[in-house]
Design an enzyme around this catalytic site. Structure first.
Site, PDB file in Angstrom:
ATOM      1  N   LYS A  79       0.837  -1.194   0.000  1.00 35.85           N
ATOM      2  CA  LYS A  79       0.000   0.000   0.000  1.00 35.85           C
ATOM      3  C   LYS A  79       0.877   1.251   0.000  1.00 35.85           C
ATOM      4  O   LYS A  79       1.983   1.234   0.527  1.00 35.85           O
ATOM      5  CB  LYS A  79      -0.891  -0.001   1.246  1.00 35.85           C
ATOM      6  CG  LYS A  79      -1.878  -1.131   1.306  1.00 35.85           C
ATOM      7  CD  LYS A  79      -2.508  -1.288   2.682  1.00 35.85           C
ATOM      8  CE  LYS A  79      -3.359  -0.116   3.081  1.00 35.85           C
ATOM      9  NZ  LYS A  79      -4.147  -0.397   4.315  1.00 35.85           N
ATOM     10  N   SER A 159      -8.987   0.492   3.628  1.00 34.93           N
ATOM     11  CA  SER A 159      -7.996   1.278   2.924  1.00 34.93           C
ATOM     12  C   SER A 159      -7.088   0.447   2.011  1.00 34.93           C
ATOM     13  O   SER A 159      -6.301   1.006   1.261  1.00 34.93           O
ATOM     14  CB  SER A 159      -7.115   2.024   3.932  1.00 34.93           C
ATOM     15  OG  SER A 159      -6.382   1.135   4.748  1.00 34.93           O
ATOM     16  N   SER A 183      -9.711  -2.344   7.353  1.00 38.07           N
ATOM     17  CA  SER A 183      -9.065  -1.997   6.086  1.00 38.07           C
ATOM     18  C   SER A 183      -8.536  -3.171   5.281  1.00 38.07           C
ATOM     19  O   SER A 183      -8.180  -3.004   4.117  1.00 38.07           O
ATOM     20  CB  SER A 183      -7.922  -1.008   6.335  1.00 38.07           C
ATOM     21  OG  SER A 183      -8.435   0.237   6.718  1.00 38.07           O
TER      22      SER A 183
END
Length: 503
Positions: A79, A159, A183
């Site tokens: 990420k 996320s 997330s």
């Protein structure tokens, strides 16, 4: 021969270990898929093709008998909240990047990147996230949104949205995510994957966010229980070299002598972690946000829950009503703790002016919050943790829907507002809580949980629309990741719906 992108991560790892595939060949294959599909998908915000190929060729050049890591040659990505040496870190924020491609380049790996590199993985790049990882959707002011491969008009969740989109579309075999309020589990559920949040303290964690309430832990997004277990085994390793932020937040029972992957394989042979008895699984649609907003469980979410119940009963487990309720102080305390991270981000006034409306509103609230108010909010959550763990303890596992609705259209959260407008922040946050009302409480109490797809459906009233996944969440007892993965394996062996061909 099965196309490389259709191999499970375990099968891909084994093919690389046997020399049936080379690391460079595999890396080039996935880079080609990213080049072809990512422009329409928005999963990757940075692709490090040259360094990935150099790394893969170096792995192929290792002499016979040289030590090889457990993910030797397996392509992965991180990420855009993590530092990877030589790659930009933008945190999904115009306040950091300024413009697409403008993020500063990291000089060194953070702990997660170091663990993955030590495992032999090839890091292909960075994937899309919401600004500073705040939201359950991966849309920001810096780069195109991460789209759901099964319905590109909707988001991939957040996320870890870019990670989920990449795995579901076959751009990665498996992916590590970070989960502070759902997330990992939210995007996994939206994209038809398995998403595992480990127990607090299971995985050494040095996260990019301030984490006063110890919410965040790294976990896998995968297509199978075996793949999730394989990556979890790697994530549990400490970062190599001197500890510079490698934090184990709370002592938990040691990882079982056999790996999580061995435990899943044993479960498929009938050697179950809980023995011969059936599990007692309590079902609940109660949410800790019920006291501040009407949490609607959509027909699709109820159908997915019913499908999960039927599959669990078919596996021999006892499933009943958990009868749960939650402390009305939860929503306020969670909001205070969750938004505090924005107050610790070092931004001058000019950079802060480039934040999205939600992040800017969160930052203003955080900067006005005193240390005493934060301590009080953390204290409320710790009290709730004790109450919830006690209530969940009446069951071996607790079952909830994974998400309250089908994947949300792009722009739905701030509908009627501009993404940069703070006036839309209240609606945005309320809609996030309504979409994913069952995930954040698991981070607060620190228990392990997994989301798993149970059916494919169309949104109500859209008979001609795309078919999308819906699923359930299973919350385990402390340190029960092996049990959760074993249950997922049981469901898979009974025809659990896997990801469909992505666009």
């Amino acid at each position: 021969m099965t196309p490389i992108e259709d191999l499970s991560a375990v099968r891909l790892r084994d093919a690389l270990a046997r020399g049936e595939l080379g690391a460079a060949e595999t890396t080039e294959h996935f880079l080609a898929r990213i080049a072809e599909r990512n422009p329409a998908l928005g999963a990757f915000v940075h692709v490090a093709a040259d360094s990935a190929i150099d790394r893969a060729r170096a792995l192929d050049a290792l002499p016979a008998g040289a030590a090889r890591g457990p993910l030797h040659g397996v392509p992965l990505a991180l990420k855009d909240l993590h530092d990877v040496a030589g790659m930009p870190t933008g945190y999904g924020s115009a306040a950091v990047a300024g413009r697409p491609g403008g993020a500063p380049v990291a000089a060194a790996d953070d702990d997660l990147a170091a663990v993955l590199r030590a495992s032999g993985a090839v890091l292909l790049g960075k994937t899309q996230v919401p600004e500073f990882g705040l939201n359950c959707y991966s849309e920001n002011l810096v780069a195109p949104p991460a789209r759901n491969p099964h319905d590109p008009s909707t988001g991939a969740g957040g996320s870890s949205g870019g990670q989920a989109a990449a795995v579901a579309a076959g751009l990665l075999p498996v992916a590590p995510g970070s989960d502070g309020g759902g997330s990992v589990r939210i995007p996994a559920a939206a994209c038809g994957l398995i998403g595992l949040k480990p127990n607090r303290g299971r995985v050494p964690t040095a996260d990019a966010q301030s984490d006063a309430a110890q919410l965040v832990v790294h976990g896998p997004l995968a297509r199978t229980a075996d793949d999730a277990a394989l990556l979890l085994d790697v994530l549990c390793a400490p970062a190599p070299g001197p500890a510079h932020g490698n934090v184990v937040r709370r002592a938990v029972r040691a990882v079982p002598q056999r790996s999580f992957l061995d435990a899943v394989r044993a479960a498929r042979r009938g050697d179950l972690p809980w023995g011969d008895r059936p599990l007692r699984i309590g079902v609940s649609t109660a949410s800790p946000f019920d006291t501040v907003q009407d949490v609607e469980v959509s027909p699709e979410a109820r159908a997915a829950l019913d499908a999960g119940i039927a599959r669990l009963r078919d596996a021999g487990h006892e499933v009943g009503d958990a009868g749960l309720s939650y402390d009305p102080e939860y929503p306020g305390a969670f909001f205070d703790v969750w938004t505090t991270s924005m107050g610790t981000v070092p931004l001058d006034d000019e950079k802060a002016g480039r934040l999205s409306g939600l992040a800017g509103a969160f930052r203003e609230r955080a900067l006005r919050r005193s240390a005493v108010e934060l301590a009080e909010a953390v204290g409320v959550l710790r009290r709730i943790e004790q109450d919830v763990v006690r209530a969940y303890g009446d069951w071996d596992m607790v079952l909830t829907p994974a998400l309250a609705m089908t994947p949300r259209p792009l722009g739905w959260y701030w509908e009627g507002y501009d993404l940069a407008d703070p006036a839309g922040a209240e609606q945005d946050y309320r809609r996030q809580c309504g979409y994913t009302p069952w995930t954040s409480i698991v981070n607060v109490v620190g228990l392990p949980a997994v989301t798993v797809p149970t059916l494919w459906t169309r949104a109500a009233g859209d008979d001609d629309g795309p078919v999308v996944p819906m699923g359930v969440q299973l919350v385990g007892r402390p340190s029960a990741e092996a049990q959760l993965l074993a249950v997922v394996a049981q469901l898979e062996d009974r025809g659990l719906p896997g990801p469909r061909a992505a666009v």
